[in-house]
Design a protein around this motif. Structure first.
Motif, PDB file in Angstrom:
ATOM      1  N   ALA A 234       0.836  -1.200   0.000  1.00  0.00           N
ATOM      2  CA  ALA A 234       0.000   0.000   0.000  1.00  0.00           C
ATOM      3  C   ALA A 234       0.871   1.251   0.000  1.00  0.00           C
ATOM      4  N   THR A 235       0.333   2.330  -0.542  1.00  0.00           N
ATOM      5  CA  THR A 235       1.074   3.590  -0.558  1.00  0.00           C
ATOM      6  C   THR A 235       1.316   4.080   0.866  1.00  0.00           C
ATOM      7  N   PRO A 236       2.328   4.897   1.071  1.00  0.00           N
ATOM      8  CA  PRO A 236       2.629   5.394   2.419  1.00  0.00           C
ATOM      9  C   PRO A 236       1.470   6.199   3.008  1.00  0.00           C
ATOM     10  N   VAL A 237       1.476   6.283   4.303  1.00  0.00           N
ATOM     11  CA  VAL A 237       0.458   7.059   5.000  1.00  0.00           C
ATOM     12  C   VAL A 237       0.537   8.524   4.559  1.00  0.00           C
ATOM     13  N   GLY A 238      -0.582   9.081   4.153  1.00  0.00           N
ATOM     14  CA  GLY A 238      -0.611  10.474   3.731  1.00  0.00           C
ATOM     15  C   GLY A 238       0.011  10.749   2.379  1.00  0.00           C
ATOM     16  N   PHE A 239       0.254   9.709   1.596  1.00  0.00           N
ATOM     17  CA  PHE A 239       0.904   9.902   0.294  1.00  0.00           C
ATOM     18  C   PHE A 239      -0.020  10.631  -0.678  1.00  0.00           C
ATOM     19  N   SER A 240       0.545  11.582  -1.400  1.00  0.00           N
ATOM     20  CA  SER A 240      -0.179  12.267  -2.466  1.00  0.00           C
ATOM     21  C   SER A 240       0.812  12.663  -3.542  1.00  0.00           C
ATOM     22  N   GLN A 241       0.337  12.727  -4.775  1.00  0.00           N
ATOM     23  CA  GLN A 241       1.182  13.094  -5.900  1.00  0.00           C
ATOM     24  C   GLN A 241       0.817  14.470  -6.425  1.00  0.00           C
ATOM     25  N   VAL A 242       1.829  15.165  -6.905  1.00  0.00           N
ATOM     26  CA  VAL A 242       1.608  16.418  -7.610  1.00  0.00           C
ATOM     27  C   VAL A 242       1.210  16.068  -9.042  1.00  0.00           C
ATOM     28  N   VAL A 243       0.034  16.485  -9.451  1.00  0.00           N
ATOM     29  CA  VAL A 243      -0.478  16.169 -10.786  1.00  0.00           C
ATOM     30  C   VAL A 243      -0.093  17.285 -11.756  1.00  0.00           C
ATOM     31  N   LEU A 244       0.438  16.898 -12.905  1.00  0.00           N
ATOM     32  CA  LEU A 244       0.862  17.870 -13.915  1.00  0.00           C
ATOM     33  C   LEU A 244      -0.213  18.039 -14.980  1.00  0.00           C
ATOM     34  N   PRO A 245      -0.218  19.183 -15.678  1.00  0.00           N
ATOM     35  CA  PRO A 245      -1.239  19.401 -16.717  1.00  0.00           C
ATOM     36  C   PRO A 245      -1.182  18.364 -17.836  1.00  0.00           C
ATOM     37  N   ILE A 246       0.012  17.881 -18.153  1.00  0.00           N
ATOM     38  CA  ILE A 246       0.187  16.879 -19.213  1.00  0.00           C
ATOM     39  C   ILE A 246       0.672  15.587 -18.574  1.00  0.00           C
ATOM     40  N   ASP A 247      -0.025  14.492 -18.849  1.00  0.00           N
ATOM     41  CA  ASP A 247       0.320  13.196 -18.268  1.00  0.00           C
ATOM     42  C   ASP A 247       1.099  12.376 -19.298  1.00  0.00           C
ATOM     43  N   LEU A 248       2.383  12.167 -19.031  1.00  0.00           N
ATOM     44  CA  LEU A 248       3.243  11.411 -19.942  1.00  0.00           C
ATOM     45  C   LEU A 248       3.432   9.961 -19.493  1.00  0.00           C
ATOM     46  N   ARG A 249       2.730   9.564 -18.441  1.00  0.00           N
ATOM     47  CA  ARG A 249       2.886   8.202 -17.922  1.00  0.00           C
ATOM     48  C   ARG A 249       2.160   7.188 -18.799  1.00  0.00           C
ATOM     49  N   ALA A 250       2.615   5.931 -18.691  1.00  0.00           N
ATOM     50  CA  ALA A 250       1.927   4.849 -19.387  1.00  0.00           C
ATOM     51  C   ALA A 250       0.553   4.635 -18.760  1.00  0.00           C
TER      52      ALA A 250
END
Length: 260
Positions: free
Chosen positions: A121-137
């Protein structure tokens, strides 16, 4: 009547300006990255410094184009200065060049786990910064991309109780220099354990979150590792490096412990 010798051509335009701006771009880039590694500034400030360096590099490149035009078409002096300035601009662009090369080389993942079916599971309180352009698979492709690119990053089996495996995992994290944020030691030799830690990227010094999960196995313990980026963008191979570093160091620590 004798003719006067022709006047010497003036130096190429913009040579000094281009050199100054290129030097400033390189210094801003280096100071920003080094300061992030030394924890003097935040990752956001470091990204701002890198962006500023890139903008200054583009300005220097534009001025340098005028300098090169004068040298090439009119034969003005300044070729040596222009070449040195070009090297400075390339150095200022090196993070961008390296990122582009890594983007082509590594799969566009922002998380790597030894267990792709049931990752820790993701760490406690984990959050990601979301970018306007998503280059991920696409999420549906991530597991296949990881298995193809990193076939050696799999669940580790240890002929140890979960308590013993937890102790070795914690020693491994200490050896790697990661910062432990949460540690849940198994209550019994049949219970599960978990460690959450913070690792750093190799070049920029940004933080990645690493989770180590220890669970009972058929004969001993099963150790899984997951590394996640805090920015929703391709990790350029950093998360796989963290997982691979843990697996390699865990093996070293286990052998060292067995030898003692």
């Amino acid at each position: 009547m004798s003719r006067l010798p022709p006047l010497p051509l003036p130096p190429a335009r913009g040579a000094r300006t281009a050199r100054f701006v290129a030097s400033l771009a390189f210094m801003v880039m280096v100071v920003g990255i080094v300061s992030r590694h030394l924890d003097l500034i935040s990752s956001g400030t470091m990204y701002a410094a890198v962006g500023t360096g890139l903008v200054l590099g583009l300005v220097a490149l534009g001025v340098l184009a005028m300098t090169i035009r004068d040298v090439w078409r009119e034969g003005r002096g300044g070729a040596d200065s222009a070449f040195g300035t070009l090297l400075l601009i390339i150095a200022a662009f090196s993070p961008l060049i390296g990122a582009a090369a890594a983007y082509v080389t590594y799969p566009a993942l922002d998380s790597v786990s030894t267990d792709t079916d049931d990752p820790p599971a993701t760490p406690v309180g984990f959050s990601q910064v979301v970018l306007p352009i998503d280059l991920r698979a696409a999420p549906s492709e991530a597991a296949a991309l990881q298995e193809d690119a990193y076939p050696d990053l799999t669940t580790q089996a240890a002929d140890l109780s979960t308590v013993e495996a937890y102790a070795l995992a914690r020693q491994t994290i200490d050896d790697l220099g990661w910062v432990i944020r949460l540690a849940e030691e198994p209550d019994t030799e049949a219970a599960s354990g978990r460690i959450e830690a913070e690792a750093r990227s190799l070049v920029l010094g940004t933080q990645e979150d690493v989770v180590v999960r220890i669970r009972p196995g058929d004969s001993g313990s099963r150790i899984d590792v997951r590394s996640l980026s805090r920015v929703a963008m391709p990790d350029l191979g950093e998360n796989a490096r963290h997982v691979g570093d843990f697996i390699a160091r865990f093996g070293e620590v286990s052998r060292r412990q067995a030898a003692n």
